[in-house]
Design an enzyme around this catalytic site. Structure first.
Site, mmCIF file in Angstrom:
data_model
loop_
_atom_site.group_PDB
_atom_site.id
_atom_site.type_symbol
_atom_site.label_atom_id
_atom_site.label_comp_id
_atom_site.label_asym_id
_atom_site.label_seq_id
_atom_site.Cartn_x
_atom_site.Cartn_y
_atom_site.Cartn_z
ATOM 1 N N GLU A 91 0.548 -1.548 -0.109
ATOM 2 C CA GLU A 91 0.195 -0.288 0.102
ATOM 3 C C GLU A 91 0.823 0.387 -0.033
ATOM 4 O O GLU A 91 0.496 2.488 -0.831
ATOM 5 C CB GLU A 91 -0.558 0.159 1.077
ATOM 6 C CG GLU A 91 -2.097 -0.868 1.243
ATOM 7 C CD GLU A 91 -2.715 -0.657 0.237
ATOM 8 O OE1 GLU A 91 -3.858 -0.059 0.207
ATOM 9 O OE2 GLU A 91 -2.966 -2.238 -0.554
ATOM 10 N N SER A 482 -44.528 -27.494 46.744
ATOM 11 C CA SER A 482 -43.544 -27.449 47.598
ATOM 12 C C SER A 482 -42.021 -27.292 47.624
ATOM 13 O O SER A 482 -40.923 -27.517 48.842
ATOM 14 C CB SER A 482 -43.208 -29.250 48.187
ATOM 15 O OG SER A 482 -45.335 -29.366 48.252
#
Length: 840
Positions: A91, A482
């Site tokens: 680049e 319960s």
């Protein structure tokens, strides 16, 4: 003549000077005009890119990721030179020598454009200019944007330096497959860390910045290979690799994950499940301003993967067993049009897109399949992932013996179903393909450490699949039945009652809101005067209601809220039997406080959270290890850990209740269903018409709970009780948990005084008494137990009930509570209208 010559050239010089001055002024004006409203570039010094958040197991393995952009931020100093050099060569080869823009590159680009008469246009942006464009500008292709790049580039380098600019660039760029930055791309393409990359692999990553989706390693292989080799030659020309390295790199055949040369890093981690999905909610509650998909958090989960697998298998197996016991085929409800079945490509495409769970591994992996042909004695399947050479995709008639009816009555061509391989237990040899269906009944399971609150396993249903089955039922509101009773009994024990206190188990009627409520025991029988221990072991409803009336529902509600079972419990008598809804998550956490001796513990799925820089921003365990750094600690002794946790109930109360819940497992409603090599305490729960079944239990170090029921509550059938279908899930899970973590006797507080009691009558027995009716019961030290008193809750009783000793006085009985104060224990509580009843 000479004067004329000097005058002529002087005029030309003046014109050139004036022209240069005008050009400079014009250029300055252009730069001023385009530069006066530029964005503030100093903010890039504190730039925080969107970064992957990762979840790690206790062993440090990545088990899930959350990402909007798949990026793993890596500081410049941790990026290998070969990676930097590859991108610089591709680049901006003069990156380290220019001042933000490259005059030579700009000139070369202009010259090439002129020579080619505009046919060859190439960019001349430096890496710094690209950073300016990507971070600060709009990315448009205009002269104005180019001028702004030229203005910003030197300023960026002055602020960030070359390495700072390169760090932003290499972490921000899109490199294809939604992989942003070099670290994520290295994982995506090669399943490697940056330091494992070869020059050829680094060059391949550098192919993508300008066109991240034009150089796919399979679809665009030739173009990608050609561009990679160009970059390698540029790296050689720039002196980054030598002749030998170049030759080796050029000969590299470009092996990638996408080409099947490496396993995908995603395949190395488990599928997202209920546990990791729940972590998102917990972390977002901890950090409401952070977005998991972009914050870059490192989250250390509490999950134990071995126990998570055990929880998943135990729950799935029980749910499937129940479902197959019903004997009805429902299937998936999905179909593929019959006209597609003659074209394999068409039906395979339709099957791939079918919204069906694909994460089930019970016994073997479950595959989506489509029914291609229905015969009398077999059906032929089209199975996802099946290839020529695999076992013949036929399901024989004997496979559906558990279903009512034959193939023709239950299946049609085009039905989408699940199948799995049935294999031999001994050697794994293939037996046949077998049909499977996701049960309609659902449930949840959760386990946690009783001392730290670390959630070790969580399974929120039969199978998790994003957008198909995400509901985590560990957080679903259900009636506990319960399973709530221990909190009623804890309130009683802390209020001066003892495990030997006798309460009448006899019919009662409660009038409220114009209706009569008659609570029943699960057996539909009544048992007369019963000690508290036997009452909870056998889960007696009627005596629990009487006890709740004696203690007071306001007191019980306060206890339930203190334990975190509810935020705001209504003080109705029916709530004593678990009629108010809560979650498995809350109930398991509450039981942990019985197991650890009565100290508050907060459940968590997260041990620690670190930010993107590695700094710890959250730690769950706030206990202090005083001796962890002591190198002279004597062998065999663990370090001293200091805890300042709040005490929820008295330690004696916690032990008394734990001992009573041990009785539930040994001789109560869970007997036979739980059989483990260490002491276990727990409680079953079953609601009206068996709509919800529960079991929550614990060893000395791990608490776990299960609930099973339909998502829209409806009866599961007689026998689908907590002890019948949930306790076996607990037992199967705890076999794995105990093998790994062990367990021991429950710790006995120093304040306990033991007395032999007859568990059927509550009577005191001699110290040497023995037999099945004898229980060695803990009483508070210094407290003289009161025997021979029976409590009825103030409800009328039939005259012919065989009472143990009807000695209830008209006035109040004074006793010493857990806090050492005097209290009355038979003041009748008030109650409001009842929401439901008959809970077991």
């Amino acid at each position: 003549m000479l004067r004329f010559i000097f005058s002529f050239f002087g005029g030309i010089f003046s014109m050139l000077t004036l022209g240069a001055g005008m050009a400079a002024l014009s250029l300055g004006a252009i730069f001023y005009m385009y530069g006066k409203n530029l964005p503030t570039y100093e903010t890039l010094a504190n730039y925080q890119p969107k970064t992957i958040s990762r979840v790690y197991s206790g062993e440090g393995q990545v088990i899930d990721e959350f990402a909007e952009e798949r990026r793993l931020f890596t500081p410049a100093e941790e990026i290998p030179d070969i990676v930097k050099q590859a991108f610089i060569s591709a680049e901006d080869k003069n990156f380290y020598t220019h001042e933000g823009y490259d005059i030579r590159a700009i000139g070369a680009a202009l010259l090439e454009a002129v020579v080619s008469r505009g046919e060859n246009l190439r960019g001349a942006s430096t890496i710094t200019q690209q950073v300016a464009k990507n971070f600060l500008l709009d990315g448009s292709i205009t002269i104005e944007r180019k001028v702004q790049e030229l203005i910003l580039a030197p300023r960026l380098e002055a602020t960030l330096g070359k390495e700072g600019v390169l760090e932003l660039y290499l972490n921000e760029i899109d490199l294809g497959y939604r992989s942003f930055g070099v670290t994520a791309a290295a994982r995506t393409y090669f399943n490697k860390s940056l330091f494992e990359l070869s020059p050829a692999e680094a060059a391949f990553l550098a192919v993508h910045p300008k066109a991240p989706y034009s150089y796919r390693p399979v679809r665009n292989r030739d173009a990608a290979l050609a561009r990679r080799n160009e970059i390698l030659r540029e790296m050689h020309e720039n002196g980054y690799i030598d002749d030998t390295e170049l030759a080796v790199a050029l000969a590299d055949p470009m092996r990638t994950v996408q080409g099947g040369d490496f396993p995908s890093y995603q395949s190395e981690r488990p599928d997202r499940d209920y546990f990791t999905a729940a972590i998102v909610n917990e972390v977002e509650d901890l950090f409401p301003d952070s977005d998991m998909d972009s914050a870059g958090l490192s989250i250390r989960a509490t999950v134990d993967e071995e126990l998570q697998a055990a929880a998943r298998e135990a729950l799935q197996r029980q749910l499937e067993t129940y479902d197959r016991g019903i004997g009805r085929w429902r299937g998936t409800g999905l179909t593929i049009p019959v006209e597609m079945l003659t074209d394999e490509e068409q039906w395979r495409g339709a099957l791939r897109s079918a919204p069906i769970i694909r994460t089930i591994l019970l016994e073997n992996q479950w595959f989506p399949a489509v029914v291609l042909e229905v015969g009398d004695d077999k059906i032929r399947m089209g199975i996802e992932g099946w290839v020529v050479g695999d076992d013949e995709p036929i399901v024989p008639r004997r496979d559906i013996e558990w279903i009512s009816g034959n193939f023709a009555e239950n299946f049609n061509a085009g039905d989408v179903v699940h199948v799995r391989r049935m294999t031999q237990d001994t050697d794994g040899a293939f037996v046949r393909w077998t049909l499977r269906q996701v049960p309609e009944v659902q449930g949840a399971f959760m386990a946690m450490d009783v001392n730290t609150g670390r959630v070790l396993a969580m399974q929120g249903g039969f199978g998790y699949e994003i957008r198909i089955s995400e509901l985590n039922r560990a957080y679903a509101q259900r009636q506990p039945g319960s399973a709530f009773k221990p909190f009623v009994f804890a309130a009683a024990l802390d209020s001066g009652y003892t495990p030997a206190t006798v309460v009448v188990d006899a019919p009662i009627e409660v009038s409220a809101g114009g209706e009569i409520w008659r609570p029943q025991n699960y057996s539909n029988q009544f048992y007369g005067p019963t000690p508290l221990r036997t009452g909870i072991e056998q889960s007696r409803n009627v005596m629990t209601v009487r006890l709740a009336q004696e203690v007071g529902m306001r007191v019980i509600a306060e206890y339930a809220e203190r334990f975190g079972v509810y935020d705001n419990m209504t003080a109705f008598l029916s709530a004593a039997l678990g009629s108010e809804e809560t979650t498995l998550y809350r109930l398991v956490a509450a039981y942990a406080m019985f197991a650890n001796g009565g100290e508050r513990v907060e459940p968590t799925l997260v041990d620690r959270v670190q930010d993107r820089y590695g700094d710890t921003i959250y730690r769950h365990d706030q206990r202090v290890c005083v001796e962890c750094s002591d190198a002279n600690l004597e062998q065999g002794r663990g370090p001293l850990i200091v805890s300042d946790r709040e005490r929820v109930i008295n330690a004696v109360t916690a032990y008394q209740l734990t001992s009573m819940l041990e009785g539930v497992v040994i001789r109560g409603t869970a007997r036979g269903a739980v059989n483990l090599p260490v002491p276990i305490a727990g409680k079953t729960g079953t609601t009206n018409d068996e709509k919800d079944a529960w079991f929550v239990g614990f060893s000395s170090n791990i608490v776990a709970g299960c609930y099973i029921g339909f998502d829209t509550p409806r009866p599961m059938g007689r026998g689908a009780s907590g002890g019948g279908i949930c306790a076996p899930v607990f037992n199967a899970f705890m076999e794995t948990a105990i093998a790994k973590y062990g367990g021991g006797a429950f710790a006995v507080p120093d304040e306990c005084m033991f007395i032999n009691i007859d568990r059927f009558t509550g009577a005191r027995l001699p110290d040497g008494a023995s037999g099945g009716n004898v229980v060695r019961e803990c009483f508070r030290m210094g407290e003289e137990p009161i025997f021979g008193i029976t409590f009825d809750g103030g409800f009328a009783m039939a005259a012919d009930l065989p009472l143990f000793d009807e000695a209830r006085p008209h006035g109040a009985v004074s006793v010493t509570t857990a806090d050492g104060v005097t209290a009355t224990i038979n003041s009748n509580a008030s109650f409001g209208s009842l929401s439901s009843g008959g809970l077991y």
